[in-house]
Design a protein around this motif. Structure first.
Motif, mmCIF file in Angstrom:
data_model
loop_
_atom_site.group_PDB
_atom_site.id
_atom_site.type_symbol
_atom_site.label_atom_id
_atom_site.label_comp_id
_atom_site.label_asym_id
_atom_site.label_seq_id
_atom_site.Cartn_x
_atom_site.Cartn_y
_atom_site.Cartn_z
ATOM 1 N N UNK A 1 42.134 57.309 50.816
ATOM 2 C CA UNK A 1 42.854 56.959 52.044
ATOM 3 C C UNK A 1 44.183 56.280 51.747
ATOM 4 N N UNK A 2 44.193 55.343 50.793
ATOM 5 C CA UNK A 2 45.444 54.628 50.548
ATOM 6 C C UNK A 2 46.472 55.519 49.864
ATOM 7 N N UNK A 3 46.027 56.355 48.914
ATOM 8 C CA UNK A 3 46.962 57.287 48.281
ATOM 9 C C UNK A 3 47.570 58.211 49.321
ATOM 10 N N UNK A 4 46.718 58.750 50.196
ATOM 11 C CA UNK A 4 47.209 59.663 51.220
ATOM 12 C C UNK A 4 48.173 58.948 52.157
ATOM 13 N N UNK B 1 32.824 55.972 63.382
ATOM 14 C CA UNK B 1 33.859 56.440 62.459
ATOM 15 C C UNK B 1 33.464 56.196 61.010
ATOM 16 N N UNK B 2 32.839 55.055 60.750
ATOM 17 C CA UNK B 2 32.523 54.728 59.354
ATOM 18 C C UNK B 2 31.643 55.789 58.695
ATOM 19 N N UNK B 3 30.506 56.186 59.288
ATOM 20 C CA UNK B 3 29.732 57.228 58.615
ATOM 21 C C UNK B 3 30.445 58.569 58.519
ATOM 22 N N UNK B 4 31.205 58.939 59.549
ATOM 23 C CA UNK B 4 31.911 60.217 59.473
ATOM 24 C C UNK B 4 32.947 60.171 58.351
ATOM 25 N N UNK B 5 33.653 59.056 58.237
ATOM 26 C CA UNK B 5 34.650 58.916 57.171
ATOM 27 C C UNK B 5 33.958 58.925 55.812
ATOM 28 N N UNK C 1 40.212 62.026 57.125
ATOM 29 C CA UNK C 1 41.169 61.031 56.628
ATOM 30 C C UNK C 1 42.576 61.245 57.161
ATOM 31 N N UNK C 2 42.980 62.515 57.294
ATOM 32 C CA UNK C 2 44.324 62.793 57.801
ATOM 33 C C UNK C 2 44.494 62.235 59.202
ATOM 34 N N UNK C 3 43.480 62.431 60.027
ATOM 35 C CA UNK C 3 43.564 61.942 61.399
ATOM 36 C C UNK C 3 43.533 60.417 61.436
ATOM 37 N N UNK C 4 42.711 59.814 60.586
ATOM 38 C CA UNK C 4 42.685 58.348 60.522
ATOM 39 C C UNK C 4 44.067 57.808 60.180
ATOM 40 N N UNK C 5 44.685 58.453 59.178
ATOM 41 C CA UNK C 5 46.000 57.999 58.750
ATOM 42 C C UNK C 5 47.039 58.237 59.842
ATOM 43 N N UNK D 1 37.458 54.934 68.120
ATOM 44 C CA UNK D 1 37.179 55.845 69.232
ATOM 45 C C UNK D 1 38.100 57.063 69.165
ATOM 46 N N UNK D 2 39.397 56.806 68.964
ATOM 47 C CA UNK D 2 40.360 57.910 68.911
ATOM 48 C C UNK D 2 40.088 58.830 67.735
ATOM 49 N N UNK D 3 39.631 58.265 66.615
ATOM 50 C CA UNK D 3 39.328 59.098 65.448
ATOM 51 C C UNK D 3 38.154 60.028 65.744
ATOM 52 N N UNK D 4 37.182 59.519 66.485
ATOM 53 C CA UNK D 4 36.052 60.380 66.841
ATOM 54 C C UNK D 4 36.503 61.453 67.832
#
Lengths: 253, 253, 213
Positions: free
Chosen positions: A146-149, C20-24, C84-88, C107-110
């Motif tokens: 995550x941090x690298x990305x 979000x935590x388990x999905x991530x 991860x892309x969406x989280x970022x 919530x938004x990530x889900x």
């Protein structure tokens, strides 16, 4: 591109100097505590805590106004509608329209929570460079991937954004009018999107080569050195106490 | 001069023997290329687009694997994907190579992967930035740099690793006059062994005493730069032009 | 599709984070299992930035214009890197634009991320029964784009209507959900068409991108 958040990261203030890791956890705790609040009596305390945080940060008021201007629109709409739509108890009648108590309370709560959370968020992220913030997250065990990305995406976002603007300008110069709706127009925009993806993908292949050549994957991620002093820890504990107080008050009062 | 640069004068820095490369089911990109580079040499690499110059560089660095032939750098054969800080490559597009958010972080990236102690990382990074004239830019975000600054910082990132051999791929592309002059001075003053691929023949005349002409994957000529670049017929046959300063002038200026 | 801070009650945004935590975690696990992530991180990262920028393109929808969500396309191309892309992306939006939210990041990530992951599987169906032709790429691109937005709307709209205090009875709320969801249907078509067009463009120009990471 102008949206870089780096405008005020070079100021000197207690919040700028606060160790980024402790700041991140401490202020996020405060933000979450604010999001818990449902009792109107907590609101003045919330506003006070927010004002203290903002003034300690030495960020100019203009920063707050500019940053809050557009995001507030959605919330303003909700806040303007709720007092007239929600609830049963009528507080006051303005002609045919009733102002309802529950709706008014909900509107005030939502607006205040929104304002305080966003302001503390600005204090948190506006007083350190994005790089420093991500380093702090990494130090707090956020996964490498995550941090690298995040760092790479941040680095290249501006260039890619510039490319989009240049392409839109080039399209306009060749007669493309964005106001017209057509399948052709949609397809052109899809091609624009596709070419942005392709260029980014091709660039990423070179970036990967550059990273390998300079040892990506060799060293362990030893990024970002942090050294906290007593003041950092005290401020951290203070923030946690304040956050805890809000949550406790919600449940006890 | 750093200690590791002292070596026996008759050991070549780079030996390329019978190198061939092609992508699967594609015609040869490089055919039987051989080259020997001695310490301290500044060699120019010229040829039309598609001649194979960049491919040759990628193979020398170990990013691509040759289909036949051998590359030996500093007495050790180059293995695919091995981290070898003794060979540096400066990419054609600095944006492909500057992938860290800040200048300092980018220059320090390779050094950290070399597992050097922190104060040495700082010292080398500072020295590299000062060599390229960018000492004041350390804290700057990369996307705020001008083209010329990006070029210099990308070179600093490679220089900091103290390579024995540096490959420059079109270093003067997109530079304004002043930046180009700074680059030429930097290259002229540098003691490292280097190969410079460029269409900027005047730059090569100023920087390199030896030139290798490549066309369609083969080495056509290898020798004195003025002699090769002054040969009208040879240059034109392989998509080049004699540099202006080698053209005899009827009117002195 | 973003819910801002301050709107939702604590149970909802906390559940968002809890989900979000388990999905991530699962996404990162699948990423690591597929080989050394470092090889794909530059691609995934630059594509994350690219998607972020592409979502700024104005699509005219009279009388106004909209920004596309593109989570279907993101999922189709990035696979498990989509989460991860969406989280970022959401993090950037919250921090740099004050758009979306910090407490509502989960919530938004889900809302955006789970449909993106599902869209990946939908898009992969184009390979079912033989080589993916341009037509199949277009069709499944459309379905992936349409479906991803539909799924996001299906989570977003009920959350909004049921959890913002409104004082309306359940029947009215349900009607509101229905109406708001229906209002998004034209957008679903636009997302579907856009996704299909981009997928076909990529198939023609850089087919390797469609199986990138």
């Amino acid at each position: 591109m102008k949206f870089g958040f780096d405008e005020y990261v070079h100021l000197s203030s207690p919040l700028h100097r606060w160790d980024a890791r402790y700041k991140l956890v401490g202020l996020m705790a405060l933000i979450f505590a604010f999001a818990f609040v449902r009792d109107l009596r907590m609101l003045p305390a919330m506003l006070l805590a927010t004002a203290v945080a903002y003034s300690l940060s030495r960020l100019p008021p203009s920063f707050l106004f500019t940053r809050l201007r557009y995001p507030s629109l959605f919330v303003v709409v909700v806040v303007l509608l709720l007092p007239f739509l929600s609830g049963q108890t009528t507080l006051v009648s303005l002609g045919p329209i009733d102002v309802r108590q529950e709706g008014l309370i909900a509107a005030i709560l939502i607006a205040t929570r929104f304002l305080c959370i966003l302001t503390v968020g600005l204090v948190l992220f506006g007083t350190a460079s994005f790089l420093r913030t991500v380093e702090a997250m990494h130090a707090l065990r956020v996964p490498d991937i995550l941090t690298d990305m995040a760092l790479l995406a941040y680095r290249y976002m501006f260039e890619i954004g510039d490319y989009l603007h240049r392409m839109e300008a080039a399209m306009r110069l060749r007669g493309f009018r964005e106001r017209l709706v057509s399948i052709d127009g949609l397809r052109t925009l899809a091609w624009l999107g596709g070419s942005i993806l392709v260029r980014s993908y091709e660039r990423s292949e070179w970036v990967y080569k550059a990273m390998i050549l300079r040892g990506y994957g060799e060293g362990e991620h030893g990024r970002g050195e942090f050294q906290a002093n007593r003041g950092d820890v005290i401020a951290f504990v203070g923030a946690l106490v304040v956050a805890g107080a809000f949550i406790a008050a919600e449940y006890l009062i | 001069m750093p200690a590791e640069m002292v070596e026996l004068p008759d050991d070549p820095v780079l030996t390329v023997s019978g190198l061939c490369f092609s992508y699967p089911d594609q015609p040869d990109v490089l055919k039987d290329v051989s080259l020997r580079v001695m310490p301290g040499e500044h060699i120019g690499l010229i040829g039309p687009n598609g001649a194979g110059k960049t491919t040759l560089f990628l193979i020398i660095c170990g990013l691509l694997e040759a289909t036949a032939g051998e590359v030996v750098v500093m007495g050790k054969p180059v293995a695919s994907r091995q981290f070898r800080p003794d060979v540096g490559l400066v990419f054609q597009n600095p944006d492909d190579q500057l992938f860290c958010p800040s200048v300092y972080d980018d220059v320090a990236f390779g050094l950290r992967n070399m597992k050097l102690p922190r104060d040495e990382v700082e010292a080398r990074a500072a020295q590299a930035l000062s060599t390229v004239g960018c000492a004041g830019l350390a804290a700057r975000p990369v996307h705020h740099l001008s083209e010329g600054e990006k070029r210099m910082v990308s070179i600093a990132g490679v220089l900091a690793m103290h390579p024995q051999l540096i490959l420059y791929d079109e270093p003067s592309a997109n530079l304004d006059i002043r930046s180009r002059r700074r680059l030429i001075r930097l290259l002229q003053g540098s003691a490292e062994t280097m190969i410079v691929a460029s269409h900027d023949l005047e730059l090569l005349l100023e920087v390199c005493s030896r030139v290798v002409l490549i066309d369609k994957g083969r080495v056509i000529a290898d020798g004195d730069s003025r002699q090769i670049m002054g040969d009208d017929r040879l240059m034109e046959e392989h998509g080049q032009e004699k540099p202006h300063s080698l053209v005899p002038h009827l009117k002195p200026h | 599709m973003h819910i801002p801070d301050g709107l939702l009650p604590a149970q909802v945004w906390a559940t968002g984070y809890a989900a979000t935590v388990p999905v991530a975690w699962y996404s990162l696990r699948r990423i690591r299992k597929a080989g050394d992530p470092r090889e794909h991180i530059p691609k995934a990262s630059l594509l994350t930035a690219a998607f972020f920028v592409v979502s700024w393109i104005h699509i005219p929808v009279p009388p106004t214009s909209v920004h596309l969500v593109l989570n279907g396309l993101l999922g189709a191309i990035l696979g498990f890197y989509a989460f991860p892309a969406i989280l970022i992306g959401l993090f950037f939006q919250a921090v740099m634009f004050q758009h979306g939210g910090l407490t509502t990041l989960g919530v938004n990530a889900i809302i955006m991320g789970v449909p993106a992951l599902l869209a990946h599987y939908v898009f992969r169906l184009r390979n079912f029964k033989g080589e993916a032709s341009r037509l199949k790429t277009g069709i499944f691109g459309f379905i992936a784009g349409f479906f991803a937005l539909a799924a996001s709307v299906a989570i977003f709209v009920p959350l909004l209507i049921f959890f913002i205090p409104s004082g309306f009875d359940v029947a009215t709320e349900r009607a509101a959900v229905f109406a708001l969801a229906l209002a998004h249907v034209p957008l679903m078509f636009i997302e579907g068409v856009f996704t299909a067009a981009v997928a076909m463009f990529l198939q023609r120009v850089r087919p390797g991108l469609l199986v990138a990471v």
